[in-house]
Design an enzyme around this catalytic site. Structure first.
Site, PDB file in Angstrom:
ATOM      1  N   ARG A 117      -5.281  13.867 -66.582  1.00  0.00           N
ATOM      2  CA  ARG A 117      -4.365  12.825 -67.084  1.00  0.00           C
ATOM      3  C   ARG A 117      -4.099  13.116 -68.549  1.00  0.00           C
ATOM      4  NH1 ARG A 117      -6.278   8.595 -69.712  1.00  0.00           N
ATOM      5  NH2 ARG A 117      -8.132   8.050 -68.520  1.00  0.00           N
ATOM      6  N   HIS A 145      -4.789   6.071 -70.106  1.00  0.00           N
ATOM      7  CA  HIS A 145      -4.926   5.434 -68.796  1.00  0.00           C
ATOM      8  C   HIS A 145      -3.737   4.521 -68.526  1.00  0.00           C
ATOM      9  CE1 HIS A 145      -6.593   3.374 -65.345  1.00  0.00           C
ATOM     10  NE2 HIS A 145      -6.366   2.230 -65.950  1.00  0.00           N
ATOM     11  N   TYR A 149     -12.670   7.798 -76.335  1.00  0.00           N
ATOM     12  CA  TYR A 149     -13.628   8.405 -75.400  1.00  0.00           C
ATOM     13  C   TYR A 149     -13.440   9.900 -75.136  1.00  0.00           C
ATOM     14  CZ  TYR A 149      -9.759   7.164 -72.207  1.00  0.00           C
ATOM     15  OH  TYR A 149      -8.531   7.011 -71.622  1.00  0.00           O
TER      16      TYR A 149
HETATM   17  C1  LIG Z   1     -11.548  -2.270 -57.361  1.00  0.00           C
HETATM   18  C2  LIG Z   1     -11.076  -2.038 -58.741  1.00  0.00           C
HETATM   19  N1  LIG Z   1     -11.980  -2.004 -59.756  1.00  0.00           N
HETATM   20  C3  LIG Z   1     -11.572  -1.837 -61.015  1.00  0.00           C
HETATM   21  C4  LIG Z   1     -10.243  -1.682 -61.329  1.00  0.00           C
HETATM   22  C5  LIG Z   1      -9.794  -1.477 -62.774  1.00  0.00           C
HETATM   23  N2  LIG Z   1      -9.320  -0.101 -62.947  1.00  0.00           N
HETATM   24  C6  LIG Z   1      -8.010   0.213 -62.812  1.00  0.00           C
HETATM   25  S1  LIG Z   1      -7.753   1.857 -62.863  1.00  0.00           S
HETATM   26  C7  LIG Z   1      -9.398   2.187 -63.082  1.00  0.00           C
HETATM   27  C8  LIG Z   1      -9.855   3.614 -63.166  1.00  0.00           C
HETATM   28  C9  LIG Z   1      -9.456   4.363 -61.940  1.00  0.00           C
HETATM   29  O1  LIG Z   1      -9.828   5.712 -62.034  1.00  0.00           O
HETATM   30  P1  LIG Z   1      -9.331   6.780 -60.972  1.00  0.00           P
HETATM   31  O2  LIG Z   1      -9.628   6.293 -59.610  1.00  0.00           O
HETATM   32  O3  LIG Z   1      -9.909   8.076 -61.364  1.00  0.00           O
HETATM   33  O4  LIG Z   1      -7.753   6.808 -61.088  1.00  0.00           O
HETATM   34  P2  LIG Z   1      -6.870   7.209 -62.368  1.00  0.00           P
HETATM   35  O5  LIG Z   1      -6.692   5.958 -63.184  1.00  0.00           O
HETATM   36  O6  LIG Z   1      -7.581   8.286 -63.095  1.00  0.00           O
HETATM   37  O7  LIG Z   1      -5.566   7.650 -61.816  1.00  0.00           O
HETATM   38  C10 LIG Z   1     -10.115   1.006 -63.133  1.00  0.00           C
HETATM   39  C11 LIG Z   1     -11.575   0.908 -63.348  1.00  0.00           C
HETATM   40  C12 LIG Z   1      -9.339  -1.729 -60.254  1.00  0.00           C
HETATM   41  N3  LIG Z   1      -8.010  -1.619 -60.449  1.00  0.00           N
HETATM   42  N4  LIG Z   1      -9.771  -1.902 -58.980  1.00  0.00           N
END
Ligand SMILES: Cc1ncc(C[n+]2csc(CCOP(=O)(O)OP(=O)(O)O)c2C)c(N)n1
Ligand SMILES: Cc1ncc(C[n+]2csc(CCOP(=O)(O)OP(=O)(O)O)c2C)c(N)n1
Ligand SMILES: [Mg+2]
Ligand SMILES: [Mg+2]
Lengths: 329, 311, 329, 311
Positions: free
Chosen positions: D217, D221, D230
């Site tokens: 990425r 975020h 971080y």
């Molecule tokens: C069940 C759940 N827990 C927490 C969140 C908050 N949250 C949104 S994105 C994220 C990180 C997701 O990481 P990843 O699966 O690697 O996807 P990326 O954002 O890197 O595309 C978090 C903790 C959420 N949306 N859903």
């Protein structure tokens, strides 16, 4: 006296809790290096080390399950789940395990867990970031549930929750994170016992009952009503389990009218419990049925419709008018 | 092992006599349960059971009447002391306690006690999301925890082949970068050795281990289950021939076996007496243990309840 | 007319639903070969094949998530979760996905899912096998919730739930599975619309509101009261979402007194909603506050204490007496 | 790919201008997203996105203003038609839609359509219990489903090393007895080939595949995130050098690139206009779509709400 936002007050409460009790552990998604998506845990990892304040993998059920095990090993866990709507994956652990381990073990195992849960709506966030789960949690025997309405309350209630020997769900009204207020955290305040509400504005024509972000909204409504000579009492319920039935009854016994305000959908929301409690205790003196001003029975909507969904000052004042004008038959 | 078997038999008998309302027999799984629990150091380790772990309770020296009290419908979690006995309360949520072991192991690591956690679960439980989350957390933090899966062939009526994609719970461990071993769950020595090796690794900071003990539930899922609806007698007979008790007995002399039977009979008779002596909890306990201190609402409900009794 | 137990009536409803609509799929833990731990799906796999009726691995969240995907692919899923307390692991899928997919997709995706959930207590079962989740489900926008009280109601309500285009949580009162009754399933009965309650015993002194197994208990209480000349109306709420507010109001407008009875704990239980609805609609005519006779605010206890926990006929009649004797101040 | 990149840039610009309240940039993940989605047969396959799948939407020909409408806070699930476009609604629960793909694949298998499901999720999502349950179900039933994990190095502030025990999501597949492949997620051709192979296998009854596309990425975020807290700039720069667009551009002539840029600019400008033209949903829609037909309670609430507006 120093000024704090709610977010800063909570951060300070966590810091002081960690200082006072070295069994306190803080963990959750992004609470360490990042300091939490709302920065409530900002700086704590640097201060207390990565053993006391740590990031977890992305799994809410395991976060709560881990809290159970840590509590069994004599720790005092303060986990965070990042947003209200993401506590659903952890509901099994919260209801079937956290809430019952003390009971199941006939009091041998304590569960002094405080789950911090950024909650409620009002910030035009994505789906699942604006939920109100207090009715669900309040229904579960073994849990305590609390929500602060101001920075000062936030500080003291969080300290109280962490010190409590039972599991506490701590609902942080995220739309109030940046709201500032002066208070002195070093000052020894008279701590209201767990389960006590607080009258934040006295009045005599009707009682508005609210918690979290709706307290400020009710205060605004009360100010407007005062311009028309209507004096509304505003009661900050604070503890949503155990509920201060005596406090509710005391206020409504005086005002004889009540309106309960919350963000969650109407049906089977906590407003129903508040309504039932007041009616059971004040029926003879009550001049009108308790009014409920709540979110509608629809999924929490997108930002474009959020203002229509949340209890508005207008809707609160309409309900006040209804209760004031109510005539029995 | 023999104590576990004989007590299990007794519990089934008590159920037939209408003393126990229901029971979940552990028959056939004694080697897996006793062999693993015997490897624990009760001074520092801690075990997390499900609902079919009589052999674990026996091996850990848990108060057995207190353990069986669950099945007598006296108290859901059992009437033994989980802290003193190092055995978490009886837990009826399949997969539910697995993350607890991970949390406990983290606590032990933070306190540097050298203690390890062991969590018992079934082949069915391995399908639960919580078990995955637990293994992943344990792998990330490299915690002293043993995931002890009793693969007894069945989750009620569902055979392992329709439950565990890939066929092996132990094989999942590699995906988390942790040790995974499969062991003959009916060979008590093999189970003991595998568990001891995993405990040593855990104490040395080597992280978690998945142990999959291959065994068979010889009895019904519970006393209200009818295995005839989903498996053949042939299947049961084949496994009965691999009974872990026969295997163990083969290593012993006839005298040793007789002595063991005698010991088991004594224990069973004592536990039976203790169990029958356990009274129902006093009705007021309905309102106890919900919180450290009862809330005003609970006291009020208790008062109203008392009044309705007196009315 | 043939006689059926509730378990047989539900089995027949599933059979007829599968026959009438070949998109109906039945799945869950042990529902196939075994026919379900309560034998509600007995024989269906043999009749309709292992593609229509199948066992799943042991994972409640995936069962409900799979139902969502199947519904998106045009199927009509009728999953079972084996016991009330094991629906908690699936709450995330139920609340965040099942209940919202229709809304999220602006009506493009239908979720005609019927979750069958053996529910409530009364059979002295192990922990987590005696829970009442109706308040939780009724609070969730997008879900419908229903519970039958008799074999006949079971048959018709289950057919109605499966035919419904929205997700329905079908709470089966397991303590009534073996209760028998005659009814003719081939007879075209007048189907009450979704969300309609039913007066199962007319009366004029007070209304008892109940659902599931508590309906039979209220009928017993009503019979005893009748011996003393007290005529209690018993209203089987049936649908717990949407709730028949009009039906409740109609009954209580006549009787002027109400007692709501449920197994779930008191606080934030559905009794609070029933109480609030009645009070909002009947306040002027109400002679006494709505009484709630419920489980206590404790975890569902072990068999030894179950009878003390559940609303007893004594407690129901005490509440009736309280409401009849109530005098305003 | 270029359309995805330029539209992503535009979305970020629109967020800075205050038009979009927030946005989750896909920058750096275009090859993984476009390469995989381009392999789908839109006549029979179906895709299940999370919240960062702009490139998937582009490659599938989804109405892009409708897709971006989520970020404009108009409707949570987006304003595109999920059935017509074969893309499930935008889903903000990390891991939440993964089991849906499994159910959909079972439906397709029962109907014998030859269709396959693909579900997109992140390295963070791989920790969720639902993802395990989904893989296990898919393995047991051998369903035509592709678990497409974009391992972009981060779950908000948590690096993959602290997230994925064992370090590889693809390696988990073996534990379920299913295929698992790791692919260079910044190589659009490699991603396309891997996905096509998995689709072929799925259609042939070969069951599910886990594809782990290793990518990064490049942006924050979300627009409210500050990666400086971080990760290091060096890390970001190293990965910027492996930008999938540069890689793809190297395969093309300058003229081809220019033509692609021109095309992208046209699309972006059209989508931008469409997006800005989208009005907020009428306020009455607050009460719509909850059920097929509104309940009496909802109608009453709507009436009261209307009255309070008129008051
Ligand atoms: C069940 C759940 N827990 C927490 C969140 C908050 N949250 C949104 S994105 C994220 C990180 C997701 O990481 P990843 O699966 O690697 O996807 P990326 O954002 O890197 O595309 C978090 C903790 C959420 N949306 N859903
Ligand atoms: C979360 C959950 N779902 C369902 C059940 C009902 N149930 C009790 S035991 C069982 C099968 C468990 O199989 P396995 O994990 O292999 O353990 P075993 O019974 O073979 O010892 C089921 C489905 C439960 N107790 N918990
Ligand atoms: Mg098993
Ligand atoms: Mg990621």
């Amino acid at each position: 006296m120093p000024e704090f936002s709610l977010q800063q007050a909570l951060n300070l409460a966590l810091r002081h809790a960690c200082e006072d009790d070295d069994r306190v552990l803080i963990f959750g998604e992004d609470v360490g290096t990042l300091g939490g998506v709302f920065r409530v845990t900002d700086g704590l990892r640097d201060k207390f080390g990565e053993h006391r304040v740590f990031d977890t993998p992305l799994a809410e059920s395991a976060i709560m399950g881990m809290a159970v095990g840590l509590a069994m090993a004599g720790w005092r866990p303060v986990p965070e789940i990042q947003f209200d709507g993401f506590s659903y994956p952890a509901i099994d652990q919260i209801v079937n395990q956290v809430a019952r381990m003390h009971y199941r073990s006939r009091g041998v195992l304590s569960m002094p867990i405080t789950l911090r849960l950024p909650s409620f709506g009002g910030i035009k966030a994505p789906e699942h970031h604006g939920e109100s789960l207090e009715a669900l949690f309040a229904h579960v025997p073994g849990l305590k549930v609390v929500s602060p309405s101001t920075p000062g309350e936030g500080y003291h209630l969080l300290r109280q929750a962490i010190a409590d020997p039972d599991p506490v769900i701590f609902l942080e009204p995220k739309s109030r994170y940046w709201h500032r207020e002066t208070f002195d955290p070093t000052e020894a305040v008279e701590q209201l016992p767990v389960g006590t509400s607080r009258i934040v504005r006295p009045g005599r024509h009707a009682t508005l009952v609210a918690w979290g972000a709706m307290v400020a909204r009710c205060l605004q409504a009360a100010e407007l009503a005062a311009e028309d000579g209507v004096e509304l009492e505003v009661l900050d319920l604070r503890w949503l389990k155990p509920i201060d039935a005596a406090g509710l009854a005391e206020s409504v016994a005086r005002t004889r009218r009540a309106v309960v305000v919350h963000e969650a959908p109407l049906t089977a929301g906590l407003g129903a419990e508040v309504s039932a409690l007041i009616t059971e205790r004040c029926f003879a003196g009550l001049r009108a049925p308790v009014q409920r001003v709540t979110g509608f029975d629809v999924p929490y909507p997108s930002g474009a419709l959020e203002d229509e969904y949340l209890p508005s000052i207008d809707r609160i004042l309409t309900a006040v008018q209804t209760t004031l004008e109510y005539r029995r038959g | 092992m023999l104590v576990a078997r004989r007590l299990d038999d007794e519990a089934i008998a008590l159920q037939r006599q209408g003393v126990l309302p229901a029971y979940a027999p552990a028959k056939g799984q004694e080697a897996a349960q006793v062999g693993s629990a015997a490897a624990l150091d009760l001074g520092r380790d801690f075990a997390f059971p499900c609902y079919r772990e009589l052999g674990v309770a026996v091996a850990m020296g848990v108060d057995l009447a207190g353990y069986l009290a669950t099945h007598l419908n006296l108290w859901h979690g059992g009437l033994y002391d989980p802290l003193a006995s190092r055995l978490a309360p009886f837990n009826a949520v399949v997969g539910g306690p697995v993350t607890h072991a991970v949390g406990w192991a983290m606590g032990a690591k933070l306190d540097d006690t050298g203690g390890a956690a062991i969590t018992y679960f079934g082949d069915g439980a391995s399908s639960q999301g919580d078990v995955h989350e637990a293994m992943n957390f344990a792998g990330v933090y490299r915690l002293p925890v043993i995931f002890f899966c009793q693969n007894n062939g069945w989750a009620i009526s569902v055979p392992t082949a329709d439950q565990v994609a890939g066929g092996s719970v132990a094989a999942r461990a590699a995906g988390y970068g942790i040790e995974g071993v499969r062991v003959d769950g009916n060979d008590v020595t093999a189970v003991f050795e595998a568990t001891r090796a995993a405990l040593d690794r855990a104490r040395d900071g080597g992280g978690p281990t998945v142990i999959e003990a291959m065994t068979y539930r010889l009895g019904p899922h519970s006393t209200s289950d009818d295995p005839g609806r989903y498996r053949t007698l042939d299947d049961e007979r084949a496994w009965a021939g691999r009974d872990p008790l026969l295997r163990a007995a083969n290593q012993l002399t006839a005298e040793e076996v007789a002595a063991a039977e005698e010991h088991a009979a004594t224990v069973v008779s004592r536990v039976r007496d203790d169990l029958l002596a356990l009274g129902a909890p006093p009705a007021e306990e309905l309102f106890s243990f919900v919180y450290r201190e009862p809330t005003a609402a609970l006291l009020e409900q208790q008062r109203a309840w008392k009044e309705s009794l007196d009315a």
